[in-house]
Design a protein around this motif. Structure first.
Motif, PDB file in Angstrom:
ATOM      1  N   VAL A 135     -46.387  23.759  44.145  1.00  0.00           N
ATOM      2  CA  VAL A 135     -46.137  23.147  45.459  1.00  0.00           C
ATOM      3  C   VAL A 135     -46.799  21.776  45.590  1.00  0.00           C
ATOM      4  O   VAL A 135     -46.121  20.753  45.753  1.00  0.00           O
ATOM      5  N   ILE A 136     -48.127  21.732  45.497  1.00  0.00           N
ATOM      6  CA  ILE A 136     -48.835  20.474  45.773  1.00  0.00           C
ATOM      7  C   ILE A 136     -48.584  19.437  44.686  1.00  0.00           C
ATOM      8  O   ILE A 136     -48.024  18.362  44.954  1.00  0.00           O
ATOM      9  N   LEU A 137     -48.949  19.745  43.445  1.00  0.00           N
ATOM     10  CA  LEU A 137     -48.823  18.751  42.372  1.00  0.00           C
ATOM     11  C   LEU A 137     -47.373  18.402  42.080  1.00  0.00           C
ATOM     12  O   LEU A 137     -47.031  17.243  41.837  1.00  0.00           O
ATOM     13  N   GLY A 138     -46.495  19.413  42.100  1.00  0.00           N
ATOM     14  CA  GLY A 138     -45.073  19.160  41.853  1.00  0.00           C
ATOM     15  C   GLY A 138     -44.483  18.190  42.851  1.00  0.00           C
ATOM     16  O   GLY A 138     -43.777  17.228  42.485  1.00  0.00           O
ATOM     17  N   ASN A 139     -44.769  18.404  44.137  1.00  0.00           N
ATOM     18  CA  ASN A 139     -44.234  17.519  45.174  1.00  0.00           C
ATOM     19  C   ASN A 139     -44.917  16.157  45.173  1.00  0.00           C
ATOM     20  O   ASN A 139     -44.280  15.142  45.474  1.00  0.00           O
ATOM     21  N   ILE A 140     -46.211  16.115  44.854  1.00  0.00           N
ATOM     22  CA  ILE A 140     -46.903  14.825  44.774  1.00  0.00           C
ATOM     23  C   ILE A 140     -46.272  13.954  43.682  1.00  0.00           C
ATOM     24  O   ILE A 140     -46.028  12.759  43.890  1.00  0.00           O
ATOM     25  N   VAL A 141     -45.997  14.557  42.526  1.00  0.00           N
ATOM     26  CA  VAL A 141     -45.362  13.809  41.431  1.00  0.00           C
ATOM     27  C   VAL A 141     -44.002  13.281  41.860  1.00  0.00           C
ATOM     28  O   VAL A 141     -43.662  12.110  41.611  1.00  0.00           O
ATOM     29  N   PHE A 142     -43.209  14.124  42.528  1.00  0.00           N
ATOM     30  CA  PHE A 142     -41.880  13.704  42.984  1.00  0.00           C
ATOM     31  C   PHE A 142     -41.981  12.547  43.985  1.00  0.00           C
ATOM     32  O   PHE A 142     -41.238  11.570  43.902  1.00  0.00           O
ATOM     33  N   VAL A 143     -42.910  12.658  44.936  1.00  0.00           N
ATOM     34  CA  VAL A 143     -43.092  11.616  45.951  1.00  0.00           C
ATOM     35  C   VAL A 143     -43.549  10.305  45.315  1.00  0.00           C
ATOM     36  O   VAL A 143     -43.036   9.230  45.646  1.00  0.00           O
ATOM     37  N   VAL A 144     -44.507  10.383  44.393  1.00  0.00           N
ATOM     38  CA  VAL A 144     -45.017   9.178  43.723  1.00  0.00           C
ATOM     39  C   VAL A 144     -43.899   8.495  42.932  1.00  0.00           C
ATOM     40  O   VAL A 144     -43.747   7.260  42.987  1.00  0.00           O
ATOM     41  N   LEU A 145     -43.106   9.270  42.193  1.00  0.00           N
ATOM     42  CA  LEU A 145     -42.004   8.697  41.419  1.00  0.00           C
ATOM     43  C   LEU A 145     -40.951   8.065  42.331  1.00  0.00           C
ATOM     44  O   LEU A 145     -40.431   6.979  42.038  1.00  0.00           O
ATOM     45  N   SER A 146     -40.646   8.727  43.435  1.00  0.00           N
ATOM     46  CA  SER A 146     -39.630   8.212  44.370  1.00  0.00           C
ATOM     47  C   SER A 146     -40.066   6.897  44.999  1.00  0.00           C
ATOM     48  O   SER A 146     -39.333   5.902  44.960  1.00  0.00           O
ATOM     49  N   TYR A 147     -41.272   6.875  45.569  1.00  0.00           N
ATOM     50  CA  TYR A 147     -41.740   5.652  46.213  1.00  0.00           C
ATOM     51  C   TYR A 147     -42.090   4.570  45.191  1.00  0.00           C
ATOM     52  O   TYR A 147     -41.979   3.378  45.484  1.00  0.00           O
ATOM     53  N   GLY A 148     -42.488   4.982  43.979  1.00  0.00           N
ATOM     54  CA  GLY A 148     -42.703   4.003  42.916  1.00  0.00           C
ATOM     55  C   GLY A 148     -41.416   3.288  42.562  1.00  0.00           C
ATOM     56  O   GLY A 148     -41.399   2.051  42.408  1.00  0.00           O
ATOM     57  N   SER A 149     -40.317   4.050  42.461  1.00  0.00           N
ATOM     58  CA  SER A 149     -39.013   3.453  42.185  1.00  0.00           C
ATOM     59  C   SER A 149     -38.566   2.538  43.316  1.00  0.00           C
ATOM     60  O   SER A 149     -37.988   1.471  43.085  1.00  0.00           O
ATOM     61  N   VAL A 150     -38.862   2.952  44.548  1.00  0.00           N
ATOM     62  CA  VAL A 150     -38.505   2.124  45.716  1.00  0.00           C
ATOM     63  C   VAL A 150     -39.242   0.792  45.671  1.00  0.00           C
ATOM     64  O   VAL A 150     -38.647  -0.273  45.885  1.00  0.00           O
ATOM     65  N   ILE A 151     -40.541   0.830  45.392  1.00  0.00           N
ATOM     66  CA  ILE A 151     -41.351  -0.396  45.363  1.00  0.00           C
ATOM     67  C   ILE A 151     -40.877  -1.331  44.250  1.00  0.00           C
ATOM     68  O   ILE A 151     -40.746  -2.546  44.455  1.00  0.00           O
ATOM     69  N   VAL A 152     -40.570  -0.778  43.069  1.00  0.00           N
ATOM     70  CA  VAL A 152     -40.071  -1.593  41.950  1.00  0.00           C
ATOM     71  C   VAL A 152     -38.749  -2.248  42.309  1.00  0.00           C
ATOM     72  O   VAL A 152     -38.532  -3.443  42.055  1.00  0.00           O
ATOM     73  N   THR A 153     -37.854  -1.484  42.937  1.00  0.00           N
ATOM     74  CA  THR A 153     -36.541  -2.017  43.344  1.00  0.00           C
ATOM     75  C   THR A 153     -36.692  -3.129  44.364  1.00  0.00           C
ATOM     76  O   THR A 153     -36.013  -4.163  44.279  1.00  0.00           O
ATOM     77  N   LEU A 154     -37.587  -2.945  45.336  1.00  0.00           N
ATOM     78  CA  LEU A 154     -37.795  -3.973  46.352  1.00  0.00           C
ATOM     79  C   LEU A 154     -38.373  -5.253  45.744  1.00  0.00           C
ATOM     80  O   LEU A 154     -37.987  -6.362  46.131  1.00  0.00           O
ATOM     81  N   MET A 155     -39.279  -5.106  44.819  1.00  0.00           N
ATOM     82  CA  MET A 155     -39.893  -6.275  44.186  1.00  0.00           C
ATOM     83  C   MET A 155     -38.889  -7.062  43.346  1.00  0.00           C
ATOM     84  O   MET A 155     -38.954  -8.287  43.258  1.00  0.00           O
ATOM     85  N   LYS A 156     -37.927  -6.360  42.748  1.00  0.00           N
ATOM     86  CA  LYS A 156     -36.971  -7.013  41.850  1.00  0.00           C
ATOM     87  C   LYS A 156     -35.793  -7.646  42.589  1.00  0.00           C
ATOM     88  O   LYS A 156     -35.407  -8.783  42.314  1.00  0.00           O
ATOM     89  N   ASN A 157     -35.209  -6.893  43.512  1.00  0.00           N
ATOM     90  CA  ASN A 157     -33.885  -7.262  44.009  1.00  0.00           C
ATOM     91  C   ASN A 157     -33.823  -7.782  45.437  1.00  0.00           C
ATOM     92  O   ASN A 157     -32.862  -8.453  45.806  1.00  0.00           O
ATOM     93  N   SER A 158     -34.817  -7.491  46.273  1.00  0.00           N
ATOM     94  CA  SER A 158     -34.676  -7.790  47.705  1.00  0.00           C
ATOM     95  C   SER A 158     -35.043  -9.230  48.044  1.00  0.00           C
ATOM     96  O   SER A 158     -35.887  -9.846  47.393  1.00  0.00           O
ATOM     97  N   ARG A 159     -34.372  -9.738  49.097  1.00  0.00           N
ATOM     98  CA  ARG A 159     -34.791 -11.005  49.685  1.00  0.00           C
ATOM     99  C   ARG A 159     -36.094 -10.770  50.440  1.00  0.00           C
ATOM    100  O   ARG A 159     -36.413  -9.655  50.815  1.00  0.00           O
ATOM    101  N   LYS A 160     -36.834 -11.857  50.673  1.00  0.00           N
ATOM    102  CA  LYS A 160     -38.175 -11.729  51.245  1.00  0.00           C
ATOM    103  C   LYS A 160     -38.157 -11.038  52.606  1.00  0.00           C
ATOM    104  O   LYS A 160     -38.958 -10.146  52.867  1.00  0.00           O
TER     105      LYS A 160
END
Length: 320
Positions: free
Chosen positions: A208-233
């Motif tokens: 429950v705890i570690l499994g969901n933490i890993v999923f959340v970290v990967l999801s928001y990590g991907s979001v942050i990478v995408t925003l840094m690469k592709n988004s306008r300011k």
């Protein structure tokens, strides 16, 4: 839930907060006020999403309204009992009710973990796959996702609670906590403890705890990478502002929970355990609605629309 025949303890005594009369009165007022505000905030979000047709169609708010309902259930599992114990000298809880509280409390906690993952998935799809987002996150899919979160949350903790409840408890029957928790309960069990502690730790810590933490970290990590690469300011700042509130809620919940249940309980003082437990059981359900909605323009617009509808309705009523 079948209870072991060898069990000699029929009830437990919750020590709660071992403080003086004045401090006890202040805690009673504080928790009553906190519980009332938490209920009012979460009910407001549910009502707003249900009454506003625009918000009711948006995936994030479908999840948020159901998350608010979860928070109402979660805070109501422990805080009313805490208030009752502060208001009276009767701090006895029956054996069956104690394990019922453990099951419901941890099932709701597990459900919250899955909900936070579902909301992370929503932000991941909205930002990383915006063209496919409307097709994937349809209202039907959102309600299916909500159902899965509830089912997984309540299925996950059946095995640990059943195993612990079948153990023998020879006394003493005093729990140094304000709620029934597996850690203090297991310390009262007669040896040998068999596999119950290990199974409980695997289900709670790993699945429950570690499994969901890993999923959340990967999801928001991907979001942050995408925003840094592709988004306008301008778009990047707006998106970062949105996910920062999500990350704040995730941190407020997982921070104390991971610190409490991943670290062996013997290494933490009981007073620290009580403070941390108060934070994630009573304080976070009060803070979460404010974090999600305080600077949310869509919520403010929905409140304005609802206020205008109420004003028009009252005017028509007066004219009639």
């Amino acid at each position: 839930m079948e209870l072991a025949n060898r069990t000699t303890v029929q009830e437990f005594i919750l020590l709660g907060f071992e403080v003086g009369k004045l401090q006890q009165l202040l805690l009673l007022v504080f928790f009553t006020l906190l519980y009332t505000l938490a209920m009012a905030e979460n009910i407001t979000i549910i009502t707003l999403v249900r009454l506003d047709t625009h918000l009711a169609r948006l995936p994030m708010y479908i999840l948020l309204s159901n998350f608010s309902w979860l928070e109402i259930c979660y805070v109501s599992t422990t805080v009313p009992r805490m208030i009752f114990d502060l208001a009276s000298s009767h701090k006895i809880i029956s054996f069956s009710f104690c394990f019922l509280q453990i099951y419901i409390f941890f099932s709701l906690g597990s459900t919250e973990c899955f909900f936070l993952s579902a909301m992370a998935l929503d932000r991941y799809l909205a930002i990383c796959h915006p063209l496919r987002y409307p097709q994937i996150m349809s209202p039907n899919f959102c309600y299916a996702l909500v159902t899965v979160c509830w089912v997984l949350g309540f299925v996950t903790y059946i095995v640990p609670v059943t195993l612990i409840s079948k153990m023998s408890f020879c006394g003493p029957n005093t729990i140094d906590h304000f709620l029934c928790d597996p850690g203090p309960i297991l310390s009262l069990a007669c040896p040998p403890l068999a596999t119950a502690p290990l199974v409980s730790q695997i289900f709670m810590d790993v699945l429950v705890i570690l499994g969901n933490i890993v999923f959340v970290v990967l999801s928001y990590g991907s979001v942050i990478v995408t925003l840094m690469k592709n988004s306008r300011k301008g778009h990047r700042l707006k998106s970062f502002s949105t996910i920062s509130f999500h990350l704040m809620v995730v941190t407020l919940f997982y921070g104390p929970v991971a610190g409490l249940y991943v670290v062996p309980s013997g290494e933490i003082d009981s007073s620290v355990i009580k403070i941390v437990t108060v934070f994630y059981t009573a304080v976070t359900p009060f803070l979460n609605p404010m974090i999600y909605c305080l600077r949310n323009d869509q919520v403010k617009e929905a409140l304005c629309r609802l206020w205008r509808r109420k004003t028009i309705f009252l005017k028509r009523k007066v004219m009639v």
